[in-house]
Design an enzyme around this catalytic site. Structure first.
Site, PDB file in Angstrom:
ATOM      1  N   HIS A 308      18.164  10.301 -13.787  1.00  0.00           N
ATOM      2  CA  HIS A 308      17.336  10.601 -13.288  1.00  0.00           C
ATOM      3  C   HIS A 308      17.360  10.575 -11.676  1.00  0.00           C
ATOM      4  CE1 HIS A 308      13.969  12.276 -10.797  1.00  0.00           C
ATOM      5  NE2 HIS A 308      12.897  12.527 -12.154  1.00  0.00           N
ATOM      6  N   ASP A 366      12.118  14.867 -18.602  1.00  0.00           N
ATOM      7  CA  ASP A 366      12.423  16.193 -19.303  1.00  0.00           C
ATOM      8  C   ASP A 366      13.062  15.999 -20.749  1.00  0.00           C
ATOM      9  OD1 ASP A 366      12.262  16.974 -16.076  1.00  0.00           O
ATOM     10  OD2 ASP A 366      13.053  16.429 -16.153  1.00  0.00           O
TER      11      ASP A 366
END
Length: 431
Positions: A308, A366
């Site tokens: 991330h 995600d």
């Protein structure tokens, strides 16, 4: 935020400036450069504003190195495990967890505002039958100011409150109807006897010809997706909402601007990109090939859904989302779904591989949210609308905070001009 005793000294062109420093509740100190131009006749240069605090806020805090996400001081994993989305909405909007009475009142107000103005049905029918649901979302939310005139005055605290409730309440209906329109099915109206997530699932998947029962495991997983995406500090779409609101624009226009920004693949499309990667891999036996490509520094391929930009350790939302993913896949099964088989095997291999562990490339939120939404039956075109639905409360909370700030100024970033210097106009016949 408070000024401390520390200062930062800046020397250039024979000048020496002493700039005050400010201390937040959590996070690094910041240098206050508000008077830099007035005192030094210079600007700072920070593309993307990655090293600039554009505002102060008491809503959300992220520590990417530690893997922390706090809403009003509460860790996201505790909220996702013990709370539910509408309680988190209350927390973000008003600053504290509600009492039982406050929560009941808030849930009632949201539940009783889920219907859309009936004339908005005709607005939907103005789109092409194959319009992307995000295009519909941007248009319909922006058009709300044409239907709800009594909640557009940003200087009236009560109208701000009404607009906030309306947006949170109606966004599931707007998103579900965008989906229904895109697949040619009749709209399903909301029901007041269902919870927020169950209502959304029913509006997406029910049809008038038969009854539809929402599975509680799927409803809980959807509620967690909403909760884990509710706010994420000063990201691109939140900053867009704040910039739009700084001009005095009405709340519906500001949230529509946030949706438009979220539509960008670099922001809200990460879970869709992850699922498309899983489909590209195709079958579990091809995973080693793609793992090798991800390790090859000369290959542009990257594993989507791992690591991330903000979290340099682990994504604190991913642990809770993984639990939901496991529950959903156990319920719906993955034996007949090669994409989900690839996801489960890739997750296992990547977690155990020292290459990814050393670089802290853990599966992020995600990765798991895309798996869950796909297993539920949502097409990838609905992933970002669902993200928009969840993030609406964060945008509204940030909008309300900014509007109530007496020091608010219209956003006006500066630039480093690199164009032509001043030159004289030349008549066309002399060019």
């Amino acid at each position: 935020m408070a000024e401390n005793n520390k200062t930062a000294k800046l020397s250039f062109d024979g000048k020496e400036l002493e700039l005050p420093m400010l201390s937040p509740t959590a996070g690094p100190d910041v240098i206050d450069i508000r008077k830099l131009y007035a005192q030094g006749d210079v600007f700072t240069y920070d593309p993307g504003f990655t090293s600039t605090a554009a505002t102060d806020s008491s809503i959300t805090f992220i520590d990417g190195d530690k893997g922390e996400l706090l809403h009003r001081g509460y860790p996201i994993d505790q909220l996702a495990e013990k709370s539910h989305f509408l309680e988190v909405c209350y927390l973000l909007l008003y600053g504290d967890l509600p009492s039982a009475e406050q929560l009941e009142d808030f849930e009632s107000r949201v539940t009783n505002h889920t219907m859309l103005h009936e004339q908005m049905v005709y607005f939907y029918r103005g789109f092409r039958r194959d319009a992307h649901p995000m295009a519909i979302m941007v248009g319909v939310v922006g058009a709300m100011s044409a239907f709800y005139h009594d909640s557009t005055d940003i200087n009236d605290p009560w109208q701000r409150e009404v607009a906030s409730i309306r947006l949170i309440a109606k966004m599931p209906t707007i998103a579900a109807w965008a989906y229904k329109f895109s697949i040619g099915q009749p709209f399903v109206y909301p029901r007041n006897d269902l919870d927020y997530a169950s209502n959304f699932l029913r509006m997406c998947f029910a049809v008038p010809a038969e009854e539809y029962e929402v599975n509680p495991i799927l409803s809980r997983a959807m509620d967690r997706i909403f909760t884990l995406h509710a706010d994420h500090e000063q990201n691109a779409s939140t900053s867009t909402v704040r910039l739009a609101s700084s001009s005095g624009a009405n709340p519906f226009a500001c949230i529509a601007a946030g949706i438009a920004c979220l539509w960008g693949p670099a922001h809200g499309g990460a879970n869709q990109a992850c699922l498309e990667m899983l489909r590209e891999i195709g079958t579990p036996d091809r995973i080693p090939e793609f793992i090798a490509r991800a390790k090859d520094k000369d290959d542009p391929f990257r594993l989507m859904g791992f690591g991330h930009r903000v979290y340099k350790n682990f994504d604190p939302r991913a642990r809770v989302m993984k639990k939901s993913a496991d529950e959903v896949l156990d319920l719906l099964g993955i034996d007949n779904n090669p994409t989900l088989q690839v996801a489960k095997e890739l997750e296992k291999i990547a977690i155990e591989d020292p290459y990814f562990a050393e670089r802290k490339l853990y599966p992020n939120v995600d990765f798991y949210s895309g798996i869950i939404l796909d297993a539920m039956g949502f097409p990838t075109s609905m992933f970002t609308p669902i993200f928009s639905l969840a993030r609406t409360v964060g945008w509204i909370s940030q909008w309300k905070e900014m509007i109530a700030d007496p020091t608010m100024k219209i956003g006006r970033p500066r630039q480093l001009y690199i164009g032509a210097p001043m030159r004289d106009y030349v008549d066309v016949e002399d060019r």
